[in-house]
Design a protein around this motif. Structure first.
Motif, PDB file in Angstrom:
ATOM      1  N   HIS A   7       0.840  -1.193   0.000  1.00  0.00           N
ATOM      2  CA  HIS A   7       0.000   0.000   0.000  1.00  0.00           C
ATOM      3  C   HIS A   7       0.881   1.252   0.000  1.00  0.00           C
ATOM      4  O   HIS A   7       1.961   1.258   0.600  1.00  0.00           O
ATOM      5  CB  HIS A   7      -0.934  -0.015   1.204  1.00  0.00           C
ATOM      6  CG  HIS A   7      -1.642  -1.325   1.372  1.00  0.00           C
ATOM      7  ND1 HIS A   7      -2.476  -1.847   0.392  1.00  0.00           N
ATOM      8  CD2 HIS A   7      -1.624  -2.246   2.372  1.00  0.00           C
ATOM      9  CE1 HIS A   7      -2.943  -3.019   0.802  1.00  0.00           C
ATOM     10  NE2 HIS A   7      -2.438  -3.281   1.985  1.00  0.00           N
ATOM     11  N   GLY A  57      -1.674  -2.352  -3.711  1.00  0.00           N
ATOM     12  CA  GLY A  57      -3.010  -2.444  -3.125  1.00  0.00           C
ATOM     13  C   GLY A  57      -3.672  -1.094  -3.037  1.00  0.00           C
ATOM     14  O   GLY A  57      -3.939  -0.438  -4.049  1.00  0.00           O
ATOM     15  N   VAL A  58      -3.919  -0.624  -1.828  1.00  0.00           N
ATOM     16  CA  VAL A  58      -4.560   0.663  -1.603  1.00  0.00           C
ATOM     17  C   VAL A  58      -3.568   1.780  -1.913  1.00  0.00           C
ATOM     18  O   VAL A  58      -2.396   1.711  -1.542  1.00  0.00           O
ATOM     19  CB  VAL A  58      -5.045   0.781  -0.140  1.00  0.00           C
ATOM     20  CG1 VAL A  58      -5.643   2.152   0.131  1.00  0.00           C
ATOM     21  CG2 VAL A  58      -6.048  -0.318   0.163  1.00  0.00           C
ATOM     22  N   GLN A  86      -5.599   1.459  -8.950  1.00  0.00           N
ATOM     23  CA  GLN A  86      -5.618   1.430  -7.483  1.00  0.00           C
ATOM     24  C   GLN A  86      -5.674   2.831  -6.875  1.00  0.00           C
ATOM     25  O   GLN A  86      -5.976   2.978  -5.688  1.00  0.00           O
ATOM     26  CB  GLN A  86      -4.388   0.698  -6.948  1.00  0.00           C
ATOM     27  CG  GLN A  86      -4.325  -0.777  -7.306  1.00  0.00           C
ATOM     28  CD  GLN A  86      -3.512  -1.026  -8.572  1.00  0.00           C
ATOM     29  OE1 GLN A  86      -3.540  -0.220  -9.506  1.00  0.00           O
ATOM     30  NE2 GLN A  86      -2.788  -2.128  -8.619  1.00  0.00           N
ATOM     31  N   ASN A 105     -10.738  -0.230  -0.718  1.00  0.00           N
ATOM     32  CA  ASN A 105     -10.427   0.124  -2.099  1.00  0.00           C
ATOM     33  C   ASN A 105     -11.453   1.056  -2.722  1.00  0.00           C
ATOM     34  O   ASN A 105     -11.424   1.305  -3.920  1.00  0.00           O
ATOM     35  CB  ASN A 105     -10.290  -1.139  -2.949  1.00  0.00           C
ATOM     36  CG  ASN A 105     -11.589  -1.932  -3.013  1.00  0.00           C
ATOM     37  OD1 ASN A 105     -12.517  -1.672  -2.243  1.00  0.00           O
ATOM     38  ND2 ASN A 105     -11.657  -2.894  -3.916  1.00  0.00           N
TER      39      ASN A 105
END
Length: 293
Positions: free
Chosen positions: A43, A140-141, A165, A203
């Motif tokens: 992230h 990811g985030v 993302q 998300n």
């Protein structure tokens, strides 16, 4: 890397940085001690600086010149604050126009410009040597902040950057343009389901705009607030929109709103100095993926 309180800083010069011919590193990467590289996806939090600044000063604790012999530029204490959250995330501070009064996003303004940057960054030649080589599939985030003149780069990263993302955008006194484009992002984010979640999943799309009376963003921000409220009422989503044209302080619960458009009595530089920690901690507390396991 250079060990600093709470983690390690890395400076990388890359082909895909916004201005590869600038003669300056293209990104400051802060990997906090709390980051666990074995937990994928990884992230990221991105900070885009404004005019007349540079990545080493903006991330640091003390106001210092970017150009030797020049005026001191504003420090925002980013790495120290970020490390104190003990996040399972990495802070990226790309270098935009170095110590200039320019909002030019450089290569970040190109289609897939931000994607190319992230893909190169994650190779073994750069950050991949620290956390393990990866690709965009390992991201990811992603939460991106901009201050002042960083609005152009943030807009292009979100609209043509090619990194899906990137769905959390926060402007700190920076809505100088692209009003229609930012508005479209707000509207498009909800069209798939017809509603915003009251407390969005990690998300989900989130948008913040903190503006001041005298930073040059007031008129655009009020227009954005009114337009967003009208759209929300039409879609019966009014509870998901926080538009506050007063100087009141946000409560902890109010940070959960998917859309936050908020007036502030703080100075132009005071807005990010105050709000960065609040947005990050609230987003992280609502998303356990961002916290150290």
């Amino acid at each position: 890397g250079t060990k600093v309180p709470g983690g390690t800083e890395y400076l990388y010069t890359m082909y895909t940085q916004p201005f590869p011919a600038s003669g300056h590193p293209g990104v400051l990467v802060f990997v906090p001690d709390s980051f666990n590289a074995s937990h994928r996806p990884w992230h990221f939090v991105v900070w885009l600086h404004g005019h007349y600044n540079c990545i080493t000063t903006v991330a640091g604790e003390f106001n210092e010149p970017c150009t030797p012999g020049g005026a001191a530029r504003t420090a925002f204490n980013l790495t120290l604050q970020f490390g104190s959250f003990e996040p399972n995330a990495i802070l990226l501070v790309p270098e935009l126009a170095y110590d200039e009064g320019s909002s030019d996003p450089g290569q970040f303004g190109n289609p897939l410009g931000f994607r190319n940057f992230m893909e190169e960054l994650l190779t073994e030649a750069f950050l991949g040597a620290v956390i393990g080589a990866g690709t965009l599939q390992d991201v990811g985030v992603m939460l991106a902040f901009e201050h002042s003149g960083g609005y152009w780069a943030l807009n292009k990263m979100a609209t043509v950057g090619g990194v899906p993302q990137l769905r959390k955008l926060v402007l700190f006194d920076g809505l100088y343009g692209f009003l229609d484009s930012y508005q479209k992002a707000i509207i498009d984010a909800n069209l798939g389901t017809g509603q915003y979640d009251a407390v969005p999943p990690c998300n989900a799309f989130k948008y913040g705009n903190i503006y001041t009376d005298y930073g040059g963003t007031y008129s655009n921000s009020v227009n954005q607030g009114n337009n967003t409220v009208a759209f929300a009422e039409y879609m019966t989503l009014d509870k998901a929109i926080l538009f506050d044209n007063t100087y009141s302080t946000l409560s902890e619960a109010q940070y959960e709103a998917p859309i936050i458009i908020k007036r502030s009595s703080l100075s132009h530089d005071g807005v990010p100095l105050y709000y960065f920690s609040y947005f990050v901690t609230q987003y992280f507390s609502a998303c356990s993926l961002l916290l150290t396991p």
